[in-house]
Write a protein that holds these residues in place. Sequence first.
Motif, PDB file in Angstrom:
ATOM      1  N   UNK A   4      99.726  33.429 -36.368  1.00 13.78           N
ATOM      2  CA  UNK A   4      98.808  34.461 -37.092  1.00 13.78           C
ATOM      3  C   UNK A   4      98.166  34.258 -37.659  1.00 13.78           C
ATOM      4  N   UNK A   5      98.004  32.223 -37.804  1.00 15.59           N
ATOM      5  CA  UNK A   5      96.915  31.270 -38.335  1.00 15.59           C
ATOM      6  C   UNK A   5      95.919  31.627 -36.881  1.00 15.59           C
ATOM      7  N   UNK A   6      96.031  31.033 -35.622  1.00 15.66           N
ATOM      8  CA  UNK A   6      95.241  30.880 -34.675  1.00 15.66           C
ATOM      9  C   UNK A   6      94.777  32.330 -33.956  1.00 15.66           C
ATOM     10  N   UNK A   7      95.366  33.823 -34.020  1.00 17.09           N
ATOM     11  CA  UNK A   7      94.895  34.604 -33.444  1.00 17.09           C
ATOM     12  C   UNK A   7      93.706  34.905 -35.264  1.00 17.09           C
ATOM     13  N   UNK A   8      93.536  34.873 -36.015  1.00 18.06           N
ATOM     14  CA  UNK A   8      92.325  35.384 -36.597  1.00 18.06           C
ATOM     15  C   UNK A   8      91.337  34.262 -36.586  1.00 18.06           C
ATOM     16  N   UNK A   9      92.059  33.353 -36.538  1.00 19.37           N
ATOM     17  CA  UNK A   9      90.529  32.046 -36.310  1.00 19.37           C
ATOM     18  C   UNK A   9      90.327  33.091 -34.968  1.00 19.37           C
ATOM     19  N   UNK A  10      90.787  32.812 -33.770  1.00 21.49           N
ATOM     20  CA  UNK A  10      90.621  33.532 -32.728  1.00 21.49           C
ATOM     21  C   UNK A  10      89.535  34.757 -32.698  1.00 21.49           C
ATOM     22  N   UNK A  11      89.857  35.924 -33.725  1.00 18.90           N
ATOM     23  CA  UNK A  11      89.246  37.007 -34.004  1.00 18.90           C
ATOM     24  C   UNK A  11      87.667  36.785 -34.207  1.00 18.90           C
ATOM     25  N   UNK A  12      87.966  36.389 -35.288  1.00 19.41           N
ATOM     26  CA  UNK A  12      86.208  35.697 -35.985  1.00 19.41           C
ATOM     27  C   UNK A  12      84.859  34.898 -34.533  1.00 19.41           C
ATOM     28  N   UNK A  13      86.138  34.199 -34.167  1.00 22.99           N
ATOM     29  CA  UNK A  13      85.095  33.148 -32.909  1.00 22.99           C
ATOM     30  C   UNK A  13      84.705  34.485 -32.060  1.00 22.99           C
ATOM     31  N   UNK A  14      85.655  35.039 -31.626  1.00 26.72           N
ATOM     32  CA  UNK A  14      85.460  36.540 -30.877  1.00 26.72           C
ATOM     33  C   UNK A  14      84.035  37.596 -30.951  1.00 26.72           C
ATOM     34  N   UNK A  15      83.797  37.629 -32.594  1.00 25.12           N
ATOM     35  CA  UNK A  15      83.928  38.250 -33.385  1.00 25.12           C
ATOM     36  C   UNK A  15      82.187  37.872 -33.370  1.00 25.12           C
ATOM     37  N   UNK A  16      82.016  36.995 -33.837  1.00 26.56           N
ATOM     38  CA  UNK A  16      80.887  36.056 -33.504  1.00 26.56           C
ATOM     39  C   UNK A  16      79.744  36.776 -33.190  1.00 26.56           C
ATOM     40  N   UNK A  17      77.830  37.100 -33.321  1.00 27.26           N
ATOM     41  CA  UNK A  17      76.915  37.455 -32.971  1.00 27.26           C
ATOM     42  C   UNK A  17      76.512  36.741 -31.218  1.00 27.26           C
ATOM     43  N   UNK A  18      76.815  35.908 -31.262  1.00 28.35           N
ATOM     44  CA  UNK A  18      77.109  34.667 -30.029  1.00 28.35           C
ATOM     45  C   UNK A  18      78.015  33.956 -29.443  1.00 28.35           C
ATOM     46  N   UNK A  19      79.165  34.497 -29.480  1.00 23.24           N
ATOM     47  CA  UNK A  19      80.165  34.057 -28.857  1.00 23.24           C
ATOM     48  C   UNK A  19      80.293  32.756 -28.169  1.00 23.24           C
ATOM     49  N   UNK A  20      79.539  32.620 -27.105  1.00 22.75           N
ATOM     50  CA  UNK A  20      79.299  32.271 -26.483  1.00 22.75           C
ATOM     51  C   UNK A  20      79.364  30.296 -26.645  1.00 22.75           C
ATOM     52  N   UNK A  21      78.763  30.335 -28.013  1.00 25.91           N
ATOM     53  CA  UNK A  21      78.621  28.935 -28.892  1.00 25.91           C
ATOM     54  C   UNK A  21      80.140  27.948 -28.655  1.00 25.91           C
ATOM     55  N   UNK A  22      80.902  29.451 -28.773  1.00 26.60           N
ATOM     56  CA  UNK A  22      82.418  28.424 -29.387  1.00 26.60           C
ATOM     57  C   UNK A  22      82.972  28.398 -27.922  1.00 26.60           C
ATOM     58  N   UNK A  23      82.518  28.825 -26.728  1.00 23.23           N
ATOM     59  CA  UNK A  23      83.497  29.226 -25.663  1.00 23.23           C
ATOM     60  C   UNK A  23      84.135  28.145 -25.355  1.00 23.23           C
ATOM     61  N   UNK A  24      84.409  26.386 -25.996  1.00 17.69           N
ATOM     62  CA  UNK A  24      85.604  25.701 -25.809  1.00 17.69           C
ATOM     63  C   UNK A  24      86.569  26.074 -27.053  1.00 17.69           C
ATOM     64  N   UNK A  25      86.373  26.316 -27.704  1.00 15.37           N
ATOM     65  CA  UNK A  25      87.013  26.205 -28.276  1.00 15.37           C
ATOM     66  C   UNK A  25      88.153  28.014 -28.658  1.00 15.37           C
ATOM     67  N   UNK A  26      87.060  29.241 -28.439  1.00 18.46           N
ATOM     68  CA  UNK A  26      87.814  29.886 -27.525  1.00 18.46           C
ATOM     69  C   UNK A  26      89.399  29.806 -26.481  1.00 18.46           C
ATOM     70  N   UNK A  27      88.211  28.959 -25.833  1.00 17.30           N
ATOM     71  CA  UNK A  27      89.331  28.819 -24.447  1.00 17.30           C
ATOM     72  C   UNK A  27      90.734  28.273 -24.849  1.00 17.30           C
ATOM     73  N   UNK A  28      90.344  26.587 -26.355  1.00 16.53           N
ATOM     74  CA  UNK A  28      91.169  25.895 -26.112  1.00 16.53           C
ATOM     75  C   UNK A  28      92.664  27.063 -27.090  1.00 16.53           C
ATOM     76  N   UNK A  29      91.799  28.021 -28.317  1.00 14.14           N
ATOM     77  CA  UNK A  29      92.938  28.552 -28.890  1.00 14.14           C
ATOM     78  C   UNK A  29      93.878  30.074 -28.327  1.00 14.14           C
ATOM     79  N   UNK A  30      92.425  29.919 -26.713  1.00  9.73           N
ATOM     80  CA  UNK A  30      93.585  31.505 -26.376  1.00  9.73           C
ATOM     81  C   UNK A  30      94.938  30.594 -25.426  1.00  9.73           C
TER      82      UNK A  30
END
Length: 208
Positions: A168-194
């Motif tokens: 639940x916690x990590x899904x919330x964090x992932x949603x926030x990262x993906x919804x940012x104006x430029x999610x490409x800045x967080x690509x590594x973190x998004x892949x790690x969380x996924x």
Amino acid sequence: AFIDIALVERNISPHALAMDINKGPLRTADRNIARCGLSDKVTTRLSDGLKEYKCGEAGTLLITGMGGKLVCDILFDHFDSCRDGDFKEMILSPQSEIFRVRHLLSKKGLSILDEKMILEDGKYYTVIKASGRTGQGYTLSDEEIQFGPVLIARRDPVLGEYLDNSIRKEETILCKLVSEPDPSKNTERIEELTKHLKMMKNVLEGYK
């Protein structure tokens, strides 16, 4: 030396050796030991990890209260000096990076005999009981390294609760990262969380 004192008082161990790299904690330990009248049964020693330990002094090794990387460093140094292992069993409770410890155990052929996971004061703790004798290395899956082969096989209820909360916690964090104006800045973190979410969900699926 609270654990050492408890082990001796409950007749679980006839003698205990408490070691620490700093003099301050050892002075406190000596006072606690003397207060309990156990100075003849619980010994303290200044030591950086196991460097001042003499092979054959103890049957069980207990390491707790430090991160997984430091636990691994201590064990690496010990197995370099005592090639065949020296303890019958080891009780390890790293406060972080538990995956490092499980990876080392499998690499050194140290069997994971049991695992316990508890929740205390809002924090999860894992305790690993492992063989102290080195053997043939074996392979653990990514899920087993992260969450424990025994805990997974047992469908440990505390692990299940941990996974549920973490998802639940990590899904919330992932949603926030993906919804940012430029999610490409967080690509590594998004892949790690996924990847981590996928592993947790795979393990939790085994509970059903």
